[in-house]
Design a protein around this motif. Structure first.
Motif, short mmCIF file in Angstrom:
data_model
loop_
_atom_site.label_atom_id
_atom_site.label_comp_id
_atom_site.label_asym_id
_atom_site.label_seq_id
_atom_site.Cartn_x
_atom_site.Cartn_y
_atom_site.Cartn_z
N ALA A 80 34.45 -31.29 49.80
CA ALA A 80 34.55 -30.47 48.59
C ALA A 80 35.26 -31.27 47.52
O ALA A 80 35.92 -32.27 47.79
N PHE A 81 35.14 -30.83 46.28
CA PHE A 81 35.80 -31.49 45.16
C PHE A 81 37.15 -30.83 44.92
O PHE A 81 37.23 -29.63 44.67
N PHE A 82 38.21 -31.59 45.03
CA PHE A 82 39.57 -31.09 44.82
C PHE A 82 40.23 -31.76 43.62
O PHE A 82 41.44 -31.79 43.53
N GLY A 83 39.42 -32.32 42.75
CA GLY A 83 39.95 -33.03 41.61
C GLY A 83 40.11 -34.50 41.93
O GLY A 83 39.78 -34.97 43.01
N HIS A 84 40.62 -35.22 40.96
CA HIS A 84 40.85 -36.65 41.17
C HIS A 84 42.18 -37.05 40.53
O HIS A 84 42.85 -36.22 39.94
N ASP A 85 42.46 -38.32 40.70
CA ASP A 85 43.72 -38.90 40.18
C ASP A 85 44.94 -38.25 40.81
O ASP A 85 45.70 -37.60 40.11
N PRO A 86 45.16 -38.40 42.08
CA PRO A 86 44.39 -39.19 43.05
C PRO A 86 43.25 -38.40 43.68
O PRO A 86 43.18 -37.19 43.55
N LEU A 87 42.40 -39.12 44.40
CA LEU A 87 41.24 -38.54 45.07
C LEU A 87 41.70 -37.85 46.35
O LEU A 87 42.19 -38.48 47.28
N ARG A 88 41.58 -36.53 46.39
CA ARG A 88 41.95 -35.78 47.59
C ARG A 88 40.72 -35.62 48.48
O ARG A 88 39.62 -35.40 47.98
N LEU A 89 40.94 -35.73 49.79
CA LEU A 89 39.84 -35.60 50.74
C LEU A 89 40.19 -34.55 51.79
O LEU A 89 41.33 -34.46 52.24
N ALA A 90 39.19 -33.78 52.17
CA ALA A 90 39.31 -32.85 53.29
C ALA A 90 38.06 -33.04 54.12
O ALA A 90 36.95 -32.86 53.64
N GLU A 91 38.26 -33.44 55.38
CA GLU A 91 37.13 -33.75 56.25
C GLU A 91 37.32 -33.06 57.59
O GLU A 91 38.41 -33.08 58.16
N ARG A 92 36.24 -32.48 58.08
CA ARG A 92 36.30 -31.82 59.38
C ARG A 92 36.10 -32.84 60.49
O ARG A 92 35.20 -33.67 60.43
N HIS A 93 36.97 -32.74 61.49
CA HIS A 93 36.89 -33.56 62.69
C HIS A 93 37.01 -32.62 63.88
O HIS A 93 38.14 -32.26 64.27
N GLY A 94 35.89 -32.18 64.40
CA GLY A 94 35.93 -31.23 65.51
C GLY A 94 36.53 -29.91 65.10
O GLY A 94 36.06 -29.27 64.16
N ASP A 95 37.61 -29.51 65.75
CA ASP A 95 38.26 -28.23 65.47
C ASP A 95 39.40 -28.35 64.46
O ASP A 95 40.19 -27.42 64.31
N THR A 96 39.50 -29.51 63.80
CA THR A 96 40.56 -29.69 62.80
C THR A 96 39.97 -30.19 61.47
O THR A 96 38.87 -30.73 61.43
N VAL A 97 40.74 -29.98 60.43
CA VAL A 97 40.41 -30.53 59.12
C VAL A 97 41.52 -31.50 58.76
O VAL A 97 42.71 -31.14 58.82
N ARG A 98 41.15 -32.71 58.45
CA ARG A 98 42.13 -33.72 58.03
C ARG A 98 42.20 -33.72 56.51
O ARG A 98 41.18 -33.87 55.83
N LEU A 99 43.40 -33.55 55.99
CA LEU A 99 43.65 -33.57 54.56
C LEU A 99 44.29 -34.90 54.20
O LEU A 99 45.33 -35.27 54.77
N THR A 100 43.68 -35.61 53.28
CA THR A 100 44.19 -36.90 52.82
C THR A 100 44.61 -36.74 51.37
O THR A 100 43.80 -36.35 50.52
N VAL A 101 45.86 -37.04 51.10
CA VAL A 101 46.43 -36.83 49.77
C VAL A 101 45.81 -37.77 48.74
O VAL A 101 45.53 -37.38 47.62
N ASP A 102 45.56 -39.03 49.10
CA ASP A 102 44.98 -40.01 48.18
C ASP A 102 43.97 -40.86 48.93
O ASP A 102 44.33 -41.83 49.60
N GLY A 103 42.70 -40.50 48.80
CA GLY A 103 41.63 -41.20 49.52
C GLY A 103 41.42 -42.63 49.08
O GLY A 103 40.70 -43.38 49.74
N ASP A 104 42.03 -43.04 47.98
CA ASP A 104 41.90 -44.42 47.51
C ASP A 104 42.95 -45.35 48.14
O ASP A 104 42.90 -46.55 47.92
N ARG A 105 43.89 -44.78 48.89
CA ARG A 105 44.95 -45.58 49.52
C ARG A 105 44.80 -45.55 51.04
O ARG A 105 44.69 -44.48 51.64
N ALA A 106 44.82 -46.72 51.65
CA ALA A 106 44.72 -46.81 53.11
C ALA A 106 45.94 -46.20 53.79
O ALA A 106 45.84 -45.69 54.91
N ASP A 107 47.09 -46.22 53.12
CA ASP A 107 48.33 -45.71 53.70
C ASP A 107 48.66 -44.29 53.21
O ASP A 107 49.80 -43.84 53.30
N SER A 108 47.66 -43.58 52.72
CA SER A 108 47.89 -42.24 52.18
C SER A 108 48.40 -41.28 53.24
O SER A 108 47.97 -41.32 54.40
N PRO A 109 49.30 -40.39 52.86
CA PRO A 109 49.72 -39.35 53.80
C PRO A 109 48.52 -38.46 54.16
O PRO A 109 47.68 -38.16 53.32
#
Length: 138
Positions: A80-109
Motif C-alpha cells: 500500500a502507499f503510505f507516503g514517501h520521504d521516507p518510503l514506508r513499506l508494509a509487506e505480508r510474510h505468512g501470518d505477520t506483516v513487516r513494517l519498514t520505516v524507511d525502505g530506502d535504507r538497508a539498516d531501517s528499523p
C-alpha cells in the motif's frame, strides 16, 4: 483544522477564488471551496515494545487507510502507499506483516505485527471513524 490547513493553497493553483484574509474566513473558505477534502496524514502505528513508529509520510491521507487491507489480504507482493520521504513499506510474510520505516535504507528499523492483531487494530480504528462521522454528519 488539519483538513482546512492542507487545503489553504494557492487559489490560482486550485482555480478558485482567493481566500479571505481573516483567520476564520480563511479556515471556512478552505473547508467549503475544495471539491474533495481529505485529511492528510494517515494512520500511525507505534510498536510499544520497541518504540518503533510507523508514521504516515507526505502525500497520503486517511482516505488511503484501506491500503492496509491490501497488505493483509495480499500474497506478500502487494504494498500500500503510505507516503514517501521516507518510503514506508508494509509487506505480508505468512501470518505477520513487516513494517519498514524507511525502505530506502538497508539498516531501517522494522517491526513485525501478527496479521490478526493488525486486523483487530484496523477494525477498532474503523469503528472510531464511524463514530466520528456520525457525530459530524450534517
Amino acid at each position: 483544522m488539519s483538513i482546512a490547513a492542507c487545503h489553504v493553497l494557492s487559489p490560482k493553483a486550485l482555480r478558485r477564488a482567493p481566500q479571505p484574509a481573516d483567520p476564520l474566513g480563511a479556515f471556512l473558505h478552505a473547508l467549503l471551496t475544495v471539491k474533495n477534502p481529505f485529511a492528510p496524514g494517515g494512520l500511525r502505528l507505534t510498536a510499544t515494545a520497541t518504540g518503533i513508529i510507523f508514521a504516515p509520510g507526505c502525500c497520503t491521507g486517511l482516505n488511503r487507510r484501506r491500503g492496509w487491507l491490501d497488505v493483509m489480504d495480499g500474497d506478500g507482493q502487494r504494498q500500500a502507499f503510505f507516503g514517501h520521504d521516507p518510503l514506508r513499506l508494509a509487506e505480508r510474510h505468512g501470518d505477520t506483516v513487516r513494517l519498514t520505516v524507511d525502505g530506502d535504507r538497508a539498516d531501517s528499523p522494522t517491526t513485525d505485527l501478527p496479521v490478526a492483531d493488525l486486523r483487530r487494530l484496523l477494525a477498532d480504528t474503523e469503528h472510531d471513524f464511524a463514530g466520528f462521522f456520525r457525530l459530524t454528519a450534517i
